[in-house]
Design an enzyme around this catalytic site. Structure first.
Site, PDB file in Angstrom:
ATOM      1  N   SER A 193       7.424   3.883   7.151  1.00  0.00           N
ATOM      2  CA  SER A 193       6.346   3.640   6.172  1.00  0.00           C
ATOM      3  C   SER A 193       4.980   3.519   6.859  1.00  0.00           C
ATOM      4  O   SER A 193       4.521   4.502   7.398  1.00  0.00           O
ATOM      5  CB  SER A 193       6.643   2.503   5.200  1.00  0.00           C
ATOM      6  OG  SER A 193       7.770   2.865   4.387  1.00  0.00           O
ATOM      7  N   HIS A 244      -7.805  -3.124   8.115  1.00  0.00           N
ATOM      8  CA  HIS A 244      -9.219  -2.922   7.785  1.00  0.00           C
ATOM      9  C   HIS A 244      -9.943  -4.217   8.128  1.00  0.00           C
ATOM     10  O   HIS A 244      -9.550  -5.283   7.645  1.00  0.00           O
ATOM     11  CB  HIS A 244      -9.411  -2.616   6.298  1.00  0.00           C
ATOM     12  CG  HIS A 244      -8.621  -1.443   5.813  1.00  0.00           C
ATOM     13  ND1 HIS A 244      -8.908  -0.148   6.170  1.00  0.00           N
ATOM     14  CD2 HIS A 244      -7.516  -1.368   5.019  1.00  0.00           C
ATOM     15  CE1 HIS A 244      -8.043   0.679   5.596  1.00  0.00           C
ATOM     16  NE2 HIS A 244      -7.184  -0.036   4.902  1.00  0.00           N
ATOM     17  N   CYS A 282      10.627   0.241   5.727  1.00  0.00           N
ATOM     18  CA  CYS A 282      11.823   0.501   4.932  1.00  0.00           C
ATOM     19  C   CYS A 282      12.991   0.683   5.883  1.00  0.00           C
ATOM     20  O   CYS A 282      12.825   0.832   7.086  1.00  0.00           O
ATOM     21  CB  CYS A 282      11.640   1.724   4.048  1.00  0.00           C
ATOM     22  SG  CYS A 282      11.409   3.243   4.977  1.00  0.00           S
TER      23      CYS A 282
END
Lengths: 117, 117
Positions: A61, A66, A81
Site C-alpha cells: 500500500s 506532509h 495490507c
C-alpha cells in the site's frame, strides 16, 4: 475487526527536521523497513518557502508524509495490507526521525465487508 | 473544524474496472483535475494475479487508490490542503470511473492545533 488493510493516521507535533527532505526520505524508507514492506517507489518534494511532501508506494500500500514546518506539524499515513504487515511498528521510527514531542494516532480498518449485503 | 488539510477516506464497493491500471490512472488524474490540484507525479502498479495501486502526488498533498478486484473493493484517499481545495468534488468522479454501487465516505480534518498547549 478484520479488514483488508490497516491504515494508521498519525499527527506529529512539535518536532525537528520538518523542513528536511532528507529526513522525510529517511523516515519513509526506515518506516517501510520496520514494516518489512517492499518499496516500489519513493518521491520527495520540498516546497518553497518551506514544507515537504514524501510518498512511498509499497507493494503493501503506501506511506505518506506532509510537513508544515511553520506549524511544527506533520501529517503521516501508514497504510499496509496483508496478514504479515503491522503498521504500528513504524510509529516509533517516524517519531524518532522528527523527534516529535506529541504523536496522535488513529487506526482505520479498511475494507470491512458489510454483513448486510 | 478548521485544520491544515482535508482528508477523505473512501471505501468503494461493487464496481467495475477494479483490475484496470488504465482506469486507476484516469481516476487519479480526473480526481486531481476536479480538485483543481497540481499533479507532481503519478505511479500505477498492477499486481499479479489482480489488484492495482495508484498514487498521485499533488502539490496539495495526495490521492491514493488500492484495489482488491477479488473483493469488489477499492480503498481511496483524497488528501488536500490549502484554502481553495475541496476534496469532496472528487467523489462523483471516482465513483463514475469504477461504477461503484456503494461509496462510504469519512472525512478526517488533519492538523488541528491543540488549544491546550
Amino acid at each position: 475487526m478484520k479488514g483488508l488493510g490497516r491504515h494508521l493516521i498519525l499527527e506529529l507535533w512539535g518536532g525537528k527536521n520538518f523542513n528536511s527532505a532528507a529526513t522525510v526520505e529517511a523516515a519513509l524508507r526506515d518506516a517501510a523497513a520496520a514494516c518489512a514492506a517492499t518499496i516500489k517507489d519513493v518521491q520527495v518534494y520540498h516546497y518553497s518557502p518551506e514544507g515537504v511532501t514524501g510518498v512511498a508506494v509499497l507493494a503493501e500500500s503506501h506511506i505518506t508524509i506532509h510537513t508544515w514546518p511553520e506549524y511544527d506539524y506533520a501529517a503521516v499515513d501508514v497504510f499496509t495490507c496483508g496478514d504479515g504487515a503491522d503498521p504500528t511498528v513504524a510509529i516509533p521510527v517516524l517519531r524518532a526521525h522528527f523527534e516529535a514531542r506529541r504523536v496522535q494516532v488513529m487506526e482505520v480498518v479498511r475494507g470491512i465487508a458489510s454483513c448486510t449485503e
